[in-house]
Design a protein around this motif. Structure first.
Motif, PDB file in Angstrom:
ATOM      1  N   GLU A  95       7.349  57.911   9.405  1.00 43.37           N
ATOM      2  CA  GLU A  95       8.678  58.527   9.341  1.00 43.37           C
ATOM      3  C   GLU A  95       9.070  59.271  10.609  1.00 43.37           C
ATOM      4  O   GLU A  95      10.248  59.442  10.884  1.00 43.37           O
ATOM      5  CB  GLU A  95       8.761  59.466   8.132  1.00 43.37           C
ATOM      6  N   GLU A  96       8.103  59.724  11.380  1.00 42.92           N
ATOM      7  CA  GLU A  96       8.403  60.497  12.588  1.00 42.92           C
ATOM      8  C   GLU A  96       8.194  59.696  13.867  1.00 42.92           C
ATOM      9  O   GLU A  96       8.206  60.261  14.959  1.00 42.92           O
ATOM     10  CB  GLU A  96       7.555  61.774  12.632  1.00 42.92           C
ATOM     11  N   LEU A  97       8.024  58.387  13.745  1.00 40.64           N
ATOM     12  CA  LEU A  97       7.774  57.555  14.920  1.00 40.64           C
ATOM     13  C   LEU A  97       9.038  56.828  15.359  1.00 40.64           C
ATOM     14  O   LEU A  97       9.737  56.225  14.543  1.00 40.64           O
ATOM     15  CB  LEU A  97       6.696  56.504  14.616  1.00 40.64           C
ATOM     16  N   ILE A  98       9.317  56.867  16.639  1.00 38.30           N
ATOM     17  CA  ILE A  98      10.344  56.014  17.227  1.00 38.30           C
ATOM     18  C   ILE A  98       9.758  54.616  17.390  1.00 38.30           C
ATOM     19  O   ILE A  98       8.592  54.461  17.749  1.00 38.30           O
ATOM     20  CB  ILE A  98      10.814  56.590  18.575  1.00 38.30           C
ATOM     21  N   GLU A 145       4.926  56.640  22.932  1.00 44.02           N
ATOM     22  CA  GLU A 145       4.443  55.622  23.862  1.00 44.02           C
ATOM     23  C   GLU A 145       5.320  54.374  23.856  1.00 44.02           C
ATOM     24  O   GLU A 145       5.422  53.683  24.877  1.00 44.02           O
ATOM     25  CB  GLU A 145       3.008  55.242  23.513  1.00 44.02           C
ATOM     26  N   VAL A 146       5.947  54.076  22.721  1.00 42.36           N
ATOM     27  CA  VAL A 146       6.747  52.858  22.637  1.00 42.36           C
ATOM     28  C   VAL A 146       7.883  52.869  23.654  1.00 42.36           C
ATOM     29  O   VAL A 146       8.317  51.805  24.119  1.00 42.36           O
ATOM     30  CB  VAL A 146       7.292  52.673  21.196  1.00 42.36           C
ATOM     31  N   GLN A 195       2.210  46.546  26.799  1.00 36.42           N
ATOM     32  CA  GLN A 195       1.521  47.314  27.828  1.00 36.42           C
ATOM     33  C   GLN A 195       2.177  48.682  27.888  1.00 36.42           C
ATOM     34  O   GLN A 195       3.401  48.788  28.023  1.00 36.42           O
ATOM     35  CB  GLN A 195       1.620  46.632  29.190  1.00 36.42           C
ATOM     36  N   ILE A 196       1.388  49.724  27.770  1.00 35.29           N
ATOM     37  CA  ILE A 196       1.917  51.083  27.731  1.00 35.29           C
ATOM     38  C   ILE A 196       1.644  51.760  29.068  1.00 35.29           C
ATOM     39  O   ILE A 196       0.500  51.845  29.518  1.00 35.29           O
ATOM     40  CB  ILE A 196       1.287  51.887  26.587  1.00 35.29           C
ATOM     41  N   HIS A 207      16.439  49.308  24.361  1.00 35.97           N
ATOM     42  CA  HIS A 207      16.350  47.954  23.807  1.00 35.97           C
ATOM     43  C   HIS A 207      15.862  48.046  22.371  1.00 35.97           C
ATOM     44  O   HIS A 207      14.985  48.846  22.030  1.00 35.97           O
ATOM     45  CB  HIS A 207      15.394  47.088  24.632  1.00 35.97           C
ATOM     46  N   HIS A 208      16.455  47.207  21.523  1.00 35.60           N
ATOM     47  CA  HIS A 208      16.133  47.217  20.096  1.00 35.60           C
ATOM     48  C   HIS A 208      14.652  46.942  19.840  1.00 35.60           C
ATOM     49  O   HIS A 208      14.111  47.326  18.790  1.00 35.60           O
ATOM     50  CB  HIS A 208      16.994  46.156  19.398  1.00 35.60           C
ATOM     51  N   ILE A 209      13.963  46.330  20.769  1.00 36.29           N
ATOM     52  CA  ILE A 209      12.554  46.007  20.592  1.00 36.29           C
ATOM     53  C   ILE A 209      11.684  47.265  20.485  1.00 36.29           C
ATOM     54  O   ILE A 209      10.552  47.213  20.014  1.00 36.29           O
ATOM     55  CB  ILE A 209      12.062  45.084  21.751  1.00 36.29           C
ATOM     56  N   VAL A 210      12.241  48.430  20.889  1.00 37.79           N
ATOM     57  CA  VAL A 210      11.507  49.692  20.789  1.00 37.79           C
ATOM     58  C   VAL A 210      12.286  50.760  20.028  1.00 37.79           C
ATOM     59  O   VAL A 210      11.891  51.934  19.999  1.00 37.79           O
ATOM     60  CB  VAL A 210      11.144  50.246  22.191  1.00 37.79           C
ATOM     61  N   PHE A 211      13.374  50.384  19.376  1.00 36.88           N
ATOM     62  CA  PHE A 211      14.275  51.407  18.829  1.00 36.88           C
ATOM     63  C   PHE A 211      15.056  50.808  17.664  1.00 36.88           C
ATOM     64  O   PHE A 211      15.414  49.623  17.684  1.00 36.88           O
ATOM     65  CB  PHE A 211      15.247  51.844  19.927  1.00 36.88           C
ATOM     66  N   ASP A 212      15.314  51.623  16.625  1.00 33.83           N
ATOM     67  CA  ASP A 212      16.159  51.182  15.523  1.00 33.83           C
ATOM     68  C   ASP A 212      17.011  52.355  15.027  1.00 33.83           C
ATOM     69  O   ASP A 212      16.996  53.433  15.627  1.00 33.83           O
ATOM     70  CB  ASP A 212      15.320  50.565  14.394  1.00 33.83           C
TER      71      ASP A 212
END
Length: 427
Positions: A307-310, A76-77, A92-93, A157-162
């Motif tokens: 561990e399995e979440l983006i 969802e992220v 907001q998703i 965007h880094h706000i949802v990803f690392d």
């Protein structure tokens, strides 16, 4: 070091008890900081993450598109945007939908001009602003060079990803592409949690006794820290921090890398600790300062549930090196070891909460608490493969710098290699 995953006691991350869909959700502390930086400097692309992959072989485009869309459906992220309510950000998703996907066909171009044009397109794609309020926060496109040669361009965007998310994304893309290419359903189980669940848990957890104890450590450790590192610069520091930058490749010869690793073993320290101590010593000599604060990224996946979440879980630790008594290098390595181990033990406090708690002298001209970043990547890199295709990551041109100066290193068979990223308005 930034991929460390240490177990941690405490309440598990859980989804809210209610199954009702919540439209407006809180953000994590890391997301709140990136949202604020975006508000201060709209259009800044320094926190965009471009990812270019060359694909050689017969590509099944339908399978690729289906795999990408399934990843976005699962996480969802990746369908999240950010809205402000009374000046505070909330998530907001959106419902699942096909992600934007453009195809640029260069196969009709003269052979000698294709690569240059592909590089130009990739650079332009990386420069496109990601609107946190309107979205989407993930874009994908494909450059077709020939029947069996393509370049996949992803921008998030880094706000949802690392960095850890990249490994999850690659692993899921490979599994889904293989399944869809062969007419099979997704082999991946549904996720029991989503990033928004983590954000809610984090805010609840950080009100507890354990958090207060961890925060007390950082208050002591960073008490009376200098406001900024006085490194000499080529240009006058702008009144407002800019993010224009570039990078230089660096490497240590294999023999020197081996000597550094051997010295680390003698000291009972990690290679990261030895290199950090050397770097802080160098910074001290260039700046004349004897109290050196350096930031370092850490994966912050301290819970098995995450561990399995983006998503953006990565945290930044502030490591303080004090050289006022002119210690021998071996002694300084031991100090660095103690500082690093203590920081790992107290890593769950978000950097943003530490800044809020310490309330250091703030300036728009530089990052609070530290202005220099150091990272050693020592986690094994997972091979990224798609069935029937040969893949090769493509290094893009660095045009941004989040800090005054950053050194990103990694261990390889040929020695320690990496890059120095720096702000071109300073150097």
């Amino acid at each position: 070091m930034d991929q460390t995953n240490n177990g941690q006691a405490g309440a598990p991350v859980q989804a809210p008890a209610s199954d009702d869909k919540v439209v407006i959700l809180p953000v994590s502390f890391s997301q709140q900081r990136l949202w604020l930086l975006d508000q201060l400097d709209p259009g800044n692309t320094s926190y965009s993450i471009p990812w270019s992959i060359r694909l050689r072989g017969r590509l099944n485009l339908d399978a690729l598109l289906s795999a990408l869309n399934e990843i976005v459906r699962r996480h969802e992220v990746l369908r999240t945007t950010f809205t402000a309510i009374r000046g505070e950000p909330f998530q907001q998703i959106a419902e699942p939908a096909a992600i934007p996907f453009d195809i640029c066909d260069l196969s009709g171009w003269p052979v000698e001009g294709r690569e240059a044009e592909a590089a130009r397109i990739a650079k332009e794609e990386a420069r496109k602003v990601i609107d946190l309020e309107k979205g989407p926060l993930i874009r994908a496109s494909l450059i077709r060079l020939a029947d069996e040669e393509h370049i996949l361009l992803l921008t998030l965007h880094h706000i949802v990803f690392d960095g850890w998310s990249r490994r999850i994304f690659a692993r899921e893309l490979a599994a889904l592409y293989e399944a869809f290419r062969n007419g099979k359903p997704s082999p991946l189980p549904e996720l029991p949690l989503q990033y928004a669940d983590y954000a809610i848990w984090q805010r609840n957890h950080l009100n507890g006794k354990a958090h207060r104890k961890q925060l007390a450590y950082w208050r002591r450790q960073l008490a009376n820290a200098p406001a900024a590192l006085n490194l000499p610069t080529d240009f006058t520091r702008p009144a407002v921090q800019t993010y224009r930058g570039t990078a230089l490749a660096v490497s240590l010869p294999a023999e020197l890398s081996e000597q550094a690793a051997a010295f680390a073993r003698e000291q009972g320290a990690s290679l990261f600790m030895v290199l950090l101590a050397a770097f802080q010593t160098l910074l001290s000599r260039y700046s004349g300062d004897l109290d050196i604060l350096v930031g370092t990224p850490i994966a912050n996946r301290t819970r098995a549930e995450t561990e399995e979440l983006i998503g953006l879980f990565a945290n930044t630790l502030v490591l303080r090196g004090q050289l006022s008594d002119d210690p021998a290098f071996a002694e300084f390595v031991q100090r660095t070891k103690r500082v690093a181990l203590d920081a790992y033990e107290h890593q769950s406090v978000p950097f943003e909460k530490i800044v809020e708690e310490l309330n250091p002298e703030r300036s728009l001209s530089h990052n609070p608490l530290f202005q220099v970043m150091f990272s050693l990547q020592n986690a094994a890199r997972q091979a990224f493969e798609l069935e029937g295709l040969q893949l090769a990551p493509m290094e893009g041109t660095v045009e941004t710098a989040k800090f005054d100066l950053s050194i990103f290193l990694s261990e390889s068979a040929g020695g320690i290699r990496g890059r120095i990223e720096y702000n071109t308005d300073l150097y």
